[in-house]
Design an enzyme around this catalytic site. Sequence first.
Site, PDB file in Angstrom:
ATOM      1  N   ASP A 188      26.047  18.061  26.797  1.00  0.00           N
ATOM      2  CA  ASP A 188      25.153  18.462  25.711  1.00  0.00           C
ATOM      3  C   ASP A 188      25.908  19.243  24.627  1.00  0.00           C
ATOM      4  O   ASP A 188      25.384  19.472  23.541  1.00  0.00           O
ATOM      5  CB  ASP A 188      24.011  19.341  26.252  1.00  0.00           C
ATOM      6  CG  ASP A 188      22.728  18.547  26.477  1.00  0.00           C
ATOM      7  OD1 ASP A 188      22.554  17.509  25.810  1.00  0.00           O
ATOM      8  OD2 ASP A 188      21.898  18.984  27.298  1.00  0.00           O
TER       9      ASP A 188
ATOM     10  N   LYS B 224      16.848   9.098  29.700  1.00  0.00           N
ATOM     11  CA  LYS B 224      18.291   9.293  29.868  1.00  0.00           C
ATOM     12  C   LYS B 224      18.803   8.484  31.062  1.00  0.00           C
ATOM     13  O   LYS B 224      19.856   7.848  30.983  1.00  0.00           O
ATOM     14  CB  LYS B 224      18.606  10.780  30.024  1.00  0.00           C
ATOM     15  CG  LYS B 224      18.442  11.544  28.710  1.00  0.00           C
ATOM     16  CD  LYS B 224      18.461  13.056  28.854  1.00  0.00           C
ATOM     17  CE  LYS B 224      18.079  13.690  27.508  1.00  0.00           C
ATOM     18  NZ  LYS B 224      18.016  15.163  27.544  1.00  0.00           N
TER      19      LYS B 224
ATOM     20  N   GLN C 268      18.009  20.098  31.582  1.00  0.00           N
ATOM     21  CA  GLN C 268      16.971  19.781  30.597  1.00  0.00           C
ATOM     22  C   GLN C 268      16.233  21.057  30.187  1.00  0.00           C
ATOM     23  O   GLN C 268      15.760  21.806  31.043  1.00  0.00           O
ATOM     24  CB  GLN C 268      15.988  18.759  31.190  1.00  0.00           C
ATOM     25  CG  GLN C 268      14.933  18.290  30.215  1.00  0.00           C
ATOM     26  CD  GLN C 268      15.512  17.475  29.048  1.00  0.00           C
ATOM     27  OE1 GLN C 268      16.397  16.648  29.225  1.00  0.00           O
ATOM     28  NE2 GLN C 268      15.016  17.730  27.845  1.00  0.00           N
TER      29      GLN C 268
END
Length: 279
Positions: A120, A53, A97
């Site tokens: 997200d 990422k 995460q």
Amino acid sequence: MAKIIDGKAIAAKVRAEVAEGVRALREQRGIVPGLATILVGNDPGSQVYVRGKHRACKKVGITSFDHRPEPSVTQSELIHLVERLNGDPEVHGVLVQLPLPSHLDAELILDRVRPEKDVDGFHPMNAGRLLTGRAGLRSCTPMGIMRLLSEMKVELEGKRALVIGRSNIVGKPMALLLLEQNATVTIAHSRTRDLPDRVAEADVLVAAVGRPEFVKGEWVKEGAVVIDVGINRCDDGLVGDVAYEAAARRALAITPVPGGVGPMTIATLLSNTLWAARA
Ligand code: NAD
């Protein structure tokens, strides 16, 4: 044989668009999009994802901030970090995460991410926005799949779509996005009966189960479009949720694993971060 849906190439196209958008935002409004990631613990998969990422951000001109609290971090310390990033004007996206170590309540922590920075698309506010058909940040993997379908010019209106899997991250938002495009959507899951029959009806099939080659090629309808979300680590590398060879003999188009859905997820994260920065 089916057309192979080249996720790598389409993701490269998305990244180029994002890079252009980042450049324009910087020149016109002096804003540089920023993404902060929070990684707790030593999960090797998560480390690979987070590294990927950051690398992807760098390539398109997004600034990234890498937060790695000690594995012993407490719930309230982590919430404090999230709150700090929520208030940081240089940070437009905050990504926690998953999975988090078991002493931390992932749901509670994700709920603290400001919805406007929830790149997200996991926050209940954004999930609700999707459900009610309003603009908002949307889950990266399903959004990436919608882009694959549009790039392949797959007509969805009135088509039968089957989503196997009902997770909040993939299955449910995927079904809602297909519904938004006027597909007739069925969601199958671990309690579904007659799964092969449901698969046989599907013009568009999205498999997000997490079991190697779970969907048999013989189940697939002739001429269907097959999207394989599964990433299963096996002795001979990464394997999808669909038995690829047999499915490719029947499908019109199919995503490979790797190189199909995977690259689209990160590309969509970048475009979500740009979207959040613009907003
Ligand atoms: P999950 O474990 O949260 O959900 C799996 C779903 O499969 C569940 O909803 C369950 O009901 C369903 N299921 C389980 N057994 C079944 C059965 N026998 N018949 C029908 N359905 C069954 O997983 P997830 O987070 O949604 O991820 C699914 C897969 O996609 C995993 O392999 C994951 O690694 C992969 N994934 C890939 C990407 C990507 O970028 N390519 C992103 C997210 C997840």
